[in-house]
Every structure is written in C-alpha cells, then in structure tokens.
Design an enzyme around this catalytic site. Sequence first.
Site, PDB file in Angstrom:
ATOM      1  N   PRO A  89       0.818  -1.219   0.000  1.00 50.95           N
ATOM      2  CA  PRO A  89       0.000   0.000   0.000  1.00 50.95           C
ATOM      3  C   PRO A  89       0.851   1.269   0.000  1.00 50.95           C
ATOM      4  O   PRO A  89       0.356   2.347  -0.289  1.00 50.95           O
ATOM      5  CB  PRO A  89      -0.807  -0.092   1.304  1.00 50.95           C
ATOM      6  CG  PRO A  89      -0.583  -1.459   1.826  1.00 50.95           C
ATOM      7  CD  PRO A  89       0.660  -2.005   1.218  1.00 50.95           C
ATOM      8  N   GLU A 116       1.249  -8.234   9.319  1.00 50.63           N
ATOM      9  CA  GLU A 116       1.254  -6.780   9.552  1.00 50.63           C
ATOM     10  C   GLU A 116       2.162  -6.039   8.582  1.00 50.63           C
ATOM     11  O   GLU A 116       2.123  -4.817   8.499  1.00 50.63           O
ATOM     12  CB  GLU A 116       1.693  -6.472  10.989  1.00 50.63           C
ATOM     13  CG  GLU A 116       0.671  -6.864  12.046  1.00 50.63           C
ATOM     14  CD  GLU A 116      -0.697  -6.248  11.799  1.00 50.63           C
ATOM     15  OE1 GLU A 116      -0.794  -5.015  11.751  1.00 50.63           O
ATOM     16  OE2 GLU A 116      -1.673  -7.022  11.659  1.00 50.63           O
ATOM     17  N   ARG A 154      -2.221  -8.029 -20.566  1.00 45.99           N
ATOM     18  CA  ARG A 154      -3.119  -7.639 -21.662  1.00 45.99           C
ATOM     19  C   ARG A 154      -2.441  -6.728 -22.671  1.00 45.99           C
ATOM     20  O   ARG A 154      -2.907  -6.603 -23.797  1.00 45.99           O
ATOM     21  CB  ARG A 154      -4.334  -6.841 -21.171  1.00 45.99           C
ATOM     22  CG  ARG A 154      -5.122  -7.373 -20.053  1.00 45.99           C
ATOM     23  CD  ARG A 154      -6.247  -6.426 -19.659  1.00 45.99           C
ATOM     24  NE  ARG A 154      -6.914  -5.810 -20.799  1.00 45.99           N
ATOM     25  CZ  ARG A 154      -7.896  -6.375 -21.495  1.00 45.99           C
ATOM     26  NH1 ARG A 154      -8.341  -7.551 -21.169  1.00 45.99           N
ATOM     27  NH2 ARG A 154      -8.412  -5.749 -22.521  1.00 45.99           N
ATOM     28  N   ASP A 169      -9.493   0.315 -25.457  1.00 46.44           N
ATOM     29  CA  ASP A 169      -9.809   0.310 -24.032  1.00 46.44           C
ATOM     30  C   ASP A 169      -9.638   1.687 -23.404  1.00 46.44           C
ATOM     31  O   ASP A 169      -8.690   2.405 -23.687  1.00 46.44           O
ATOM     32  CB  ASP A 169      -8.955  -0.710 -23.277  1.00 46.44           C
ATOM     33  CG  ASP A 169      -9.573  -2.101 -23.330  1.00 46.44           C
ATOM     34  OD1 ASP A 169     -10.746  -2.189 -23.727  1.00 46.44           O
ATOM     35  OD2 ASP A 169      -8.882  -3.068 -22.983  1.00 46.44           O
TER      36      ASP A 169
HETATM   37  C1  9WO Z   1      -2.164  -1.738   7.669  1.00 42.76           C
HETATM   38  C2  9WO Z   1      -2.419  -0.483   8.201  1.00 42.76           C
HETATM   39  C3  9WO Z   1      -3.040  -0.075   9.347  1.00 42.76           C
HETATM   40  C4  9WO Z   1      -3.153   1.283   9.619  1.00 42.76           C
HETATM   41  C5  9WO Z   1      -2.659   2.218   8.710  1.00 42.76           C
HETATM   42  C6  9WO Z   1      -2.045   1.783   7.548  1.00 42.76           C
HETATM   43  C7  9WO Z   1      -1.933   0.442   7.313  1.00 42.76           C
HETATM   44  N1  9WO Z   1      -1.405  -0.199   6.304  1.00 42.76           N
HETATM   45  C8  9WO Z   1      -1.510  -1.500   6.522  1.00 42.76           C
HETATM   46  C9  9WO Z   1      -0.980  -2.436   5.600  1.00 42.76           C
HETATM   47  O1  9WO Z   1      -0.339  -2.027   4.685  1.00 42.76           O
HETATM   48  N2  9WO Z   1      -1.172  -3.763   5.802  1.00 42.76           N
HETATM   49  C10 9WO Z   1      -0.537  -4.692   4.856  1.00 42.76           C
HETATM   50  C11 9WO Z   1      -1.594  -5.589   4.278  1.00 42.76           C
HETATM   51  C12 9WO Z   1       0.548  -5.482   5.533  1.00 42.76           C
HETATM   52  C13 9WO Z   1       1.166  -6.478   4.563  1.00 42.76           C
HETATM   53  C14 9WO Z   1       0.083  -7.299   3.900  1.00 42.76           C
HETATM   54  N3  9WO Z   1      -0.897  -6.439   3.343  1.00 42.76           N
HETATM   55  C15 9WO Z   1      -0.811  -6.015   2.043  1.00 42.76           C
HETATM   56  C16 9WO Z   1      -1.566  -5.097   1.342  1.00 42.76           C
HETATM   57  N4  9WO Z   1       0.101  -6.482   1.216  1.00 42.76           N
HETATM   58  N5  9WO Z   1      -0.012  -5.879   0.037  1.00 42.76           N
HETATM   59  C17 9WO Z   1      -1.028  -5.046   0.077  1.00 42.76           C
HETATM   60  C18 9WO Z   1      -1.369  -4.224  -1.048  1.00 42.76           C
HETATM   61  C19 9WO Z   1      -2.453  -3.376  -1.058  1.00 42.76           C
HETATM   62  C20 9WO Z   1      -2.719  -2.591  -2.186  1.00 42.76           C
HETATM   63  N6  9WO Z   1      -1.926  -2.648  -3.243  1.00 42.76           N
HETATM   64  C21 9WO Z   1      -0.874  -3.467  -3.244  1.00 42.76           C
HETATM   65  C22 9WO Z   1      -0.575  -4.276  -2.161  1.00 42.76           C
END
Ligand code: 9WO
Length: 253
Positions: A89, A116, A154, A169
């Site tokens: 994220p 986490e 794609r 697209d």
């Molecule tokens: C948990 C969290 C809690 C409070 C504020 C911010 C926060 N971020 C996260 C978080 O990133 N949790 C991850 C969930 C931990 C590792 C596993 N997770 C995850 C999400 N891996 N990859 C993604 C993801 C999400 C969107 N795009 C690409 C990958």
Amino acid sequence: MKFDIVTIFPRMVGALLSEGLIARAAERGILDVAVHDLRSFARDRRRTVDDVPYGGGPGMVMKPEPFVRAARHLRRHRGAPDAVVLMSPQGAPLTHAEAVRLSGLNHVVLLCGRYEGVDERVREHVATEELSIGDYVVSGGELPALVVVEAVARLVPGVVGDAESVRADSFTRNLLDWPHYTRPADLDGCRVPEVLVSGNHAEIRRWRKRAAVRRTIERRPDLLRHSVLDEEEREILQDLQGPGQARKAGAGI
Ligand code: 9WO
C-alpha cells in the site's frame, strides 16, 4: 514475458492463473507465469516466514531471509529480472501508464506480503520498486499481484486476440467507455437507444463518442485533463461544456 510470483498462498494464486486470458496466453507460449511458495525458502523445520516485530506491537512481520533466498533462487533458475516489485500500500499507484511501462519488460518478479507487513530490508535490498493497486485495505499482496499481472499481460502483443480492442480500451486514451447493449432490443419496456439499431454507422459512431465524453465529464473529470481526443470528440467536449451547459457542482472541471 515472464512473471514470477512469490507468496505463502501459491494455490490461491495458481487457481486464478489457471483459467482465462492469462492461462490461454501461457498455453500459447506468449506468457510464462510461475508461482513460488515463500515457505519453501524458509530454512527451519516449521518453515517459518514471520516473526515478532522489533519495538513491540501487535501482529507478525514477514522475515526477510525467505524473500532474499527466493530472489536468489529466481535469479539462478529463471534469469535476472528487470524488476522486483513488492506489492504494498506504500507503493506507487498502478496506472495504465505504469502497466505500459512494465509491459515493455521481459521478466518481472512480484513479491506478496501478508500479516502486519514485510521487513523493511526486503524493500531496500530485494525489491527494486513498490506498487499499490489503490488506497484500500486488503489482507495481502496476492490479489494486487494478480491485478498487476492481468493489467500488464493484456498489453503484451498477442495476449489479447484483438489488438484493436486493447487500443480502444478506456484508459489508453483516458476516456471512459460508452454504454454497451445486446439483444433483446426491448427488455420489459427498457429499449436500446434507437440510434444503435438504425444502421446509420456515422450516427452510431458520433453517439458513442458523445456518450463516452459525457460520462467522463460526469464521472471522472480528473481524467479529462489527460484525455486523448480526436477532433470530433474535442468538438463534442466543447459542445457539452459550452456556455449554455450548467457545470456539475463539485465536478472540478
Ligand atoms: C495496515 C495499516 C493499518 C493502519 C494504517 C495503515 C496500514 N497499512 C496497513 C498495511 O499495509 N497492511 C498490509 C496488508 C501489511 C502487509 C500485507 N498487506 C498487504 C496489502 N500487502 N499488500 C497489500 C497491497 C495493497 C494494495 N496494493 C498493493 C498491495
């Protein structure tokens, strides 16, 4: 193009790759997508991939060594990748432009986290970049990695049978799609727009362009700034945004 996905849920990922567009492209030898079990790179009997966080706090953090070993294994057995992408994220947002860039590479490794989070040293020393599919919570990198594979694949020539449909697209031109209809022409009184059954192809083309431009104005005015429009579409845009047209409150255009 070659993809390697590293995950603690290889069957989950494999299931989605075994059907549909990607599977067919793989059968035809255009794509090579392999899934690797992160646990197989753990060294202990229990195949541990997580540990408690330094500094305390809830939950578990993914250990760095299995990712380091996985990357080494892939380098040796699958060749040096052009990119090692940590799904996260915190990553750069996946956009059409990013997908186009990745589709120009030969070999991409995708690392999926869970729990986490992933030890920061994986980001710094194993991954070459981080990608996010959007600002919402999912439990791990697996679905995001599959989104990347599909969006990128794609764009690889030959994966989608009809090259024209890829070019058409939406996000290639930053313009939303027009509405689609099929039979019946009358669904309990809801009729297909008359122009589409008229057989007047110039009119149909113009109606579709107008519908696409109108939708983009109404739903995604942020895209419009980057839209690639032909002359007819520019005229339609001017017409729809003309002095007589009330701008939608908060549309930001
Ligand atoms: C948990 C969290 C809690 C409070 C504020 C911010 C926060 N971020 C996260 C978080 O990133 N949790 C991850 C969930 C931990 C590792 C596993 N997770 C995850 C999400 N891996 N990859 C993604 C993801 C999400 C969107 N795009 C690409 C990958």
